[in-house]
Design a protein around this motif. Structure first.
Motif, PDB file in Angstrom:
ATOM      1  N   TRP A  30      25.793 143.324  46.197  1.00  0.00           N
ATOM      2  CA  TRP A  30      26.038 144.557  46.936  1.00  0.00           C
ATOM      3  C   TRP A  30      25.612 145.781  46.130  1.00  0.00           C
ATOM      4  N   LEU A  31      25.897 145.796  44.833  1.00  0.00           N
ATOM      5  CA  LEU A  31      25.498 146.946  44.020  1.00  0.00           C
ATOM      6  C   LEU A  31      23.987 147.066  43.950  1.00  0.00           C
ATOM      7  N   SER A  32      23.299 145.938  43.863  1.00  0.00           N
ATOM      8  CA  SER A  32      21.838 145.977  43.836  1.00  0.00           C
ATOM      9  C   SER A  32      21.287 146.514  45.154  1.00  0.00           C
ATOM     10  N   LEU A  33      21.865 146.072  46.266  1.00  0.00           N
ATOM     11  CA  LEU A  33      21.422 146.574  47.568  1.00  0.00           C
ATOM     12  C   LEU A  33      21.682 148.071  47.703  1.00  0.00           C
ATOM     13  N   LEU A  58      17.974 152.947  39.594  1.00  0.00           N
ATOM     14  CA  LEU A  58      19.316 152.735  40.152  1.00  0.00           C
ATOM     15  C   LEU A  58      19.658 151.270  40.412  1.00  0.00           C
ATOM     16  N   PRO A  59      18.782 150.458  41.016  1.00  0.00           N
ATOM     17  CA  PRO A  59      19.158 149.050  41.228  1.00  0.00           C
ATOM     18  C   PRO A  59      19.424 148.309  39.924  1.00  0.00           C
ATOM     19  N   ILE A  78      14.335 152.978  32.246  1.00  0.00           N
ATOM     20  CA  ILE A  78      14.237 151.799  33.111  1.00  0.00           C
ATOM     21  C   ILE A  78      13.967 150.542  32.290  1.00  0.00           C
ATOM     22  N   LEU A  79      13.049 150.651  31.341  1.00  0.00           N
ATOM     23  CA  LEU A  79      12.719 149.489  30.512  1.00  0.00           C
ATOM     24  C   LEU A  79      13.914 149.059  29.670  1.00  0.00           C
ATOM     25  N   GLY A  80      14.658 150.039  29.122  1.00  0.00           N
ATOM     26  CA  GLY A  80      15.835 149.712  28.329  1.00  0.00           C
ATOM     27  C   GLY A  80      16.921 149.054  29.157  1.00  0.00           C
ATOM     28  N   GLU A  81      17.202 149.634  30.334  1.00  0.00           N
ATOM     29  CA  GLU A  81      18.208 149.042  31.224  1.00  0.00           C
ATOM     30  C   GLU A  81      17.794 147.638  31.652  1.00  0.00           C
TER      31      GLU A  81
END
Length: 206
Positions: free
Chosen positions: A21-24, A61-62, A122-125
């Motif tokens: 759900w969080l990814s969506l 964000l995802p 983004i790359l770090g996350e």
């Protein structure tokens, strides 16, 4: 709660339900930011040069949402070494990749260099997420990804009722904090510009 009951199957289902759900939600907000990007750039951003940073960070964000669910999972099990390892890797990749991209894109101007450093986020996350996801799958086993209705010891409705009093205030607190920071980022430079400073001076002072 399920850990105290010894219900490890329910823990796995709850975490996978949360990740899904969080990814969506993260994907939905990324699409929303991309769709509204021209309007935000034109009417909201105090410094139009930040538009590429906004777009790049919106794409993260995802990844950030999924990583937060896994981080909370390991913290709930008191396996603090896993999020600690993931955070060290994430920070290292973010800094080195961000600096490399900023240096590489610097000839194209400050906005692109800043966007390159933002891309390091983004790359770090993503690096931290991959570490936690790998350890999660190793611990739980992949099997088949469950449906949106978690198989917990109680009904789906009571499950949501149990989560809401904890997740609601925490989510609202983070949202309000983010909103305040964004309002400051818009208002303060505009007020400085109204006082007679240039756009560059207002951004630097802020």
């Amino acid at each position: 709660d399920e850990q105290a009951r010894g219900n490890h199957t329910a823990i796995s289902h709850i975490v996978r339900w949360a990740i899904t759900w969080l990814s969506l939600l993260g994907i939905s907000f990324s699409i929303l930011i991309a769709a509204l990007w021209p309007l935000i750039t034109r009417y909201i951003l105090a410094d139009p040069r930040a538009r590429w940073c906004l777009l790049v960070l919106g794409l993260s964000l995802p990844v950030t949402a999924a990583a937060s669910a896994l981080r909370a999972y390991f913290q709930g099990l008191q396996r603090m070494e896993v999020p600690a390892l993931a955070q060290m890797v994430e920070q290292s990749v973010r800094v080195f990749a961000g600096l490399y991209l900023a240096y590489t894109l610097r000839p194209y101007g400050v906005p692109w260099a800043a966007a390159g450093y933002a891309a390091g986020t983004i790359l770090g996350e993503s690096a931290g997420l991959l570490i936690m996801l790998g350890l999660f799958l190793k611990r739980q086993g992949f099997n088949s990804w469950p449906s949106f209705r978690p198989s917990v010891s109680s009904s789906s409705r009571s499950f949501k009722e149990k989560i809401a009093p904890l997740a609601g205030p925490a989510t609202l607190n983070r949202l309000l904090s983010a909103m305040v920071l964004n309002v400051e980022a818009v208002l303060i430079p505009r007020c400085l510009e109204a006082s007679g400073y240039s756009l560059e001076q207002s951004t630097s002072l802020y």
